[in-house]
Design an enzyme around this catalytic site. Structure first.
Site: not given
Ligand SMILES: NC(=O)c1ccc[n+]([C@@H]2O[C@H](COP(=O)([O-])OP(=O)(O)OC[C@H]3O[C@@H](n4cnc5c(N)ncnc54)[C@H](O)[C@@H]3O)[C@@H](O)[C@H]2O)c1
Length: 247
Positions: A19, A39, A63, A155
């Site tokens: 995302l 990241d 973060v 979560y």
């Molecule tokens: N994929 C889904 O179904 C979904 C649904 C609802 C919400 N979300 C939310 O969307 C957001 C993006 O998730 P995504 O699905 O693209 O997953 P993703 O794993 O592709 O992206 C998450 C990113 O966060 C980074 N990250 C993790 N811990 C970190 C830290 N301590 N410091 C800095 N960066 C860190 C990871 O390296 C990764 O690149 C998240 O907040 C997730 O909770 C995702």
């Protein structure tokens, strides 16, 4: 392509992920002039940066480290002259397990990234921009923060807290031209959902009446909340979930 973010500067966390990188591409397409891609993972950030064709800074940022977040946002403001948009999008999931099988570390690790990380981001943005100009903060929450997700208590709890934290922060800074909103995505395939056990993704998909979305289905909501089109909107949790949360 419209130019709803023309000339603005932005900072996106989780930018190496599914995302976050889609948000970065959408922001570049909407006219952002400069962008920080942050990241925990360095790999991936350069690839995203090269695609964008705008001034881009990549930052390795955890973060959960509040001082590092303050420093990275302050650097961005100094380099770009201002910061218009901050997207707290980094996230992780807790192990797919019921409460009695979770360790305290499982819980803390999830809260640290999703909730404390968002707190650090909002605080860093406010500290850097208060009294200096308009800032729109967009936090990635989840429908898991609005509906109960079994096997996902840390979560779900963290994302619910992100929504409520954002509402409080929105109220605290509404008179200072700083807005704080959330997007609440339904489930979409990503690096994060790849970690779910076999079958869990199918169960999730079956619970979305409109079918599974993609990161690209979500970026319009983020652009809207980031842009001046939403200038009178703050403390809002914008659900984008293909009808998941309706029944
Ligand atoms: N994929 C889904 O179904 C979904 C649904 C609802 C919400 N979300 C939310 O969307 C957001 C993006 O998730 P995504 O699905 O693209 O997953 P993703 O794993 O592709 O992206 C998450 C990113 O966060 C980074 N990250 C993790 N811990 C970190 C830290 N301590 N410091 C800095 N960066 C860190 C990871 O390296 C990764 O690149 C998240 O907040 C997730 O909770 C995702």
């Amino acid at each position: 392509m419209s130019q709803r973010l023309l000339g603005k500067t932005a900072f996106v966390t989780g930018a190496a992920g599914t995302l976050g990188s889609a948000i970065a591409r959408a922001f570049a397409g909407e006219g952002v002039r400069a962008l920080v891609l942050a990241d925990l993972r360095e790999d991936g950030l350069d690839i995203v940066a090269k695609e964008l064709g705008i001034e881009t800074v990549t930052a390795t940022l955890d973060v959960t480290d509040g001082d590092a977040f303050d420093g990275a946002v302050a650097d961005a403001v100094e380099r770009f002259g201002t910061l218009d948009v901050l997207v707290n999008n980094a996230g992780n999931v807790s192990p797919n397990a019921r409460v009695h099988n979770l360790s305290t570390k499982d819980f803390d690790d999830c809260v640290a990234v999703n909730l404390t990380g968002t707190f650090h981001g909002v605080r860093a943005g406010v500290r850097a921009m208060r009294g200096r100009g308009r800032l729109s903060i967009v936090n990635t929450a989840s429908v898991a923060g609005l509906t109960a997700w079994p096997y996902c208590a840390p979560y779900s709890a963290a994302k619910a807290a992100v929504i409520h934290f954002s509402r409080v922060a929105a109220l605290e800074y509404v008179k200072e031209d700083i807005r704080v909103n959330c997007v609440c995505p339904g489930a979409f395939p990503s690096t994060l959902t790849n970690g779910l056990p076999d079958g869990a993704l199918d169960v999730l998909a079956s619970r979305h009446p409109g079918g599974f979305g993609t990161a690209e289905d979500l970026v319009g909501a983020v652009v809207y909340l980031a842009s001046d089109e939403s200038r009178w909107t703050t403390g809002h949790a914008l659900v984008v979930d293909g009808g998941y949360s309706l029944p």
